[in-house]
Design a protein around this motif. Sequence first.
Motif, PDB file in Angstrom:
ATOM      1  N   LEU A   4       1.961  13.107  -4.688  1.00 33.45           N
ATOM      2  CA  LEU A   4       1.818  13.728  -3.372  1.00 33.45           C
ATOM      3  C   LEU A   4       0.562  13.221  -2.655  1.00 33.45           C
ATOM      4  N   ARG A   5      -0.527  13.049  -3.397  1.00 31.70           N
ATOM      5  CA  ARG A   5      -1.776  12.610  -2.779  1.00 31.70           C
ATOM      6  C   ARG A   5      -1.699  11.154  -2.317  1.00 31.70           C
ATOM      7  N   LYS A   6      -0.840  10.364  -2.970  1.00 34.03           N
ATOM      8  CA  LYS A   6      -0.715   8.948  -2.604  1.00 34.03           C
ATOM      9  C   LYS A   6       0.629   8.628  -1.940  1.00 34.03           C
ATOM     10  N   ARG A   7       1.263   9.643  -1.384  1.00 35.77           N
ATOM     11  CA  ARG A   7       2.605   9.478  -0.840  1.00 35.77           C
ATOM     12  C   ARG A   7       2.684   8.484   0.314  1.00 35.77           C
ATOM     13  N   LYS A   8       1.563   8.266   1.034  1.00 37.97           N
ATOM     14  CA  LYS A   8       1.582   7.372   2.188  1.00 37.97           C
ATOM     15  C   LYS A   8       1.356   5.915   1.807  1.00 37.97           C
ATOM     16  N   LEU A   9       1.039   5.655   0.545  1.00 37.03           N
ATOM     17  CA  LEU A   9       0.816   4.279   0.118  1.00 37.03           C
ATOM     18  C   LEU A   9       2.141   3.542   0.008  1.00 37.03           C
ATOM     19  N   PRO A  10       2.185   2.262   0.378  1.00 31.05           N
ATOM     20  CA  PRO A  10       3.414   1.476   0.195  1.00 31.05           C
ATOM     21  C   PRO A  10       3.633   1.173  -1.291  1.00 31.05           C
ATOM     22  N   ILE A  11       4.890   1.095  -1.687  1.00 32.41           N
ATOM     23  CA  ILE A  11       5.210   0.761  -3.067  1.00 32.41           C
ATOM     24  C   ILE A  11       4.967  -0.731  -3.287  1.00 32.41           C
TER      25      ILE A  11
END
Length: 564
Positions: A249-256
């Motif tokens: 949840l804390r890194k949800r905006k990072l691209p895979i």
Amino acid sequence: MTMLDAGNIEEGRCFPGRRDRARVSFLLICVVAGFMGLAKSGWQANLIVYLIDEFNFEPIVAAQIYNVVNGCMCFLPIIAAIVADSYFGCFPVASVSFLISFLGIVIISLTATLVSLRPHQCTAGSSTCDPPSKIQSATLYVGITLSVLGVGGSGFTMITLGANQFDNEKQQGAFFNWSFFCQYVGTATGLTLLLYIEESVNWRLGFWMSAGANLIGFAVFLIGHRCYRHIKPQGSPFTSLACVLVAALRKRKLPIPSDSNAYYSRIQEKSKGELALIPREKFGFLNHAAIKMEGDVNSDGVIVKRWRLCTVQQVEDLKMLIGVSPLWLSSILLSTPIAVQNSMTILQALTVNRRLGSSFEIPAGSVLVLIMFSATIWLTIIDRLLFPACQKLSGSPPTFLQSVGVGHVFIILGMVVSALVESKRLHTSSRSNPDSTTVSMSILWLFPQLILVGIGEAFHFPGQLSFFYCEFPESLKSSATAIVGAIIGIAYYVSIGSVDMFRTRTTWLPQDLDKGRLDLVYWVLAAIGLTNFGYFLACACLYKSTEKADDAVAASGANLDGKK
């Protein structure tokens, strides 16, 4: 079973050879399973009759208490498994639970021994009966609570300890079958011998024999301490799973990332080399939790902020639990009809002709022994005949999910037969048909439905246990076996709600079954079981295809990275 790190295993020291140690452990735990099945059935199976005859409970209320007891007894293993996996290990948790169970059965035995701990029995023809006093109720409930805590904490933890003695799935599967065989034999003995003693001789003798069986099983279990392989607990696995959710949840905006080196992987030694773990595409959102960012690890590669970064293995463990959850849910509605049938069949047995011959009368609670006998016989047939025959014909034995599917079919058939038999019982009942001259129905009519359910349990119960044990992460092996108990526990709770709903919304379940329509309840359960079977088939097919697809993706990714 995935091999554990050797540093986390303490091998048994009773024999120098691993094979001899495993065989002795196998034998001891199977013996313990038999004695504990005997001890549990001696007080639990006849609880409905004991509450009605000795504590003046109404029949449906006694049946509901019986379901609550069974629900707690089956749900508590998941808590015991968490404690075993996280802090103490299987052996200490099972040992303490055996002792608690013994104390509980002793207290129940005292309620049957001391007249002051029971209310006055109802007089014949009386419409009102003295309820138990507060002290009498408290003593009874304390005894039941301790017994439930002990059984819930010992059963599946002990089974997991037994499975940990072996290194491959075939040996583990054989252990599951034979441990349940021994448990069923012990339970069947309790349902016949002890229940007959309780109703035909006296309650106190039967209960004290149950306590004695518990004590013997506990002693045998302790004797084997030096033989068992003990796996050290690795801390709470559920905390690491929670970390995955928080970090994702804390890194949800990072691209895979497409580069596998961007993930934090636990490095494992293999043939003096290193193998990096790569996350799968399934439930890809969770992969965010394993993406490395600046400041997440120190110069030695150790995680600095635990709730911001997780290993790929932790992510995969959570995915594995999510993947099996639909199948876990389907098992709840598979066990719910069995829970309802168990309690209702005892009440049915109280209304029919239970005599065999001129003098012998079958105890009402003993009727459930047919499930144990049927399951025990069919476990042997499955292990020795059906599965080997299938392997010869098709080249491989049936899968665990196929075994569970066959269990679904037999449980549905059991509900259908239960409905038909109850219709006949109502037709022959003199209380529901005052003008009828038909003799009360024989208890033998209840046997076919119980035999079918026993066959269903022989297929689905070991199949579920083996499936979850093999599919769960290594750190959750105790939870994998206990989750089957949790399924049955939830099913008993659902059955309590179902019975209450039928009582309040319909006229099908009055206190006097002869004035109700229990057959309609069984027809509803059969319809629910059929619908649930369709859901199970869909989940099983999707689970199989998903796993194959993921394996292909993982293998493809490994090849592209030159790791395989």
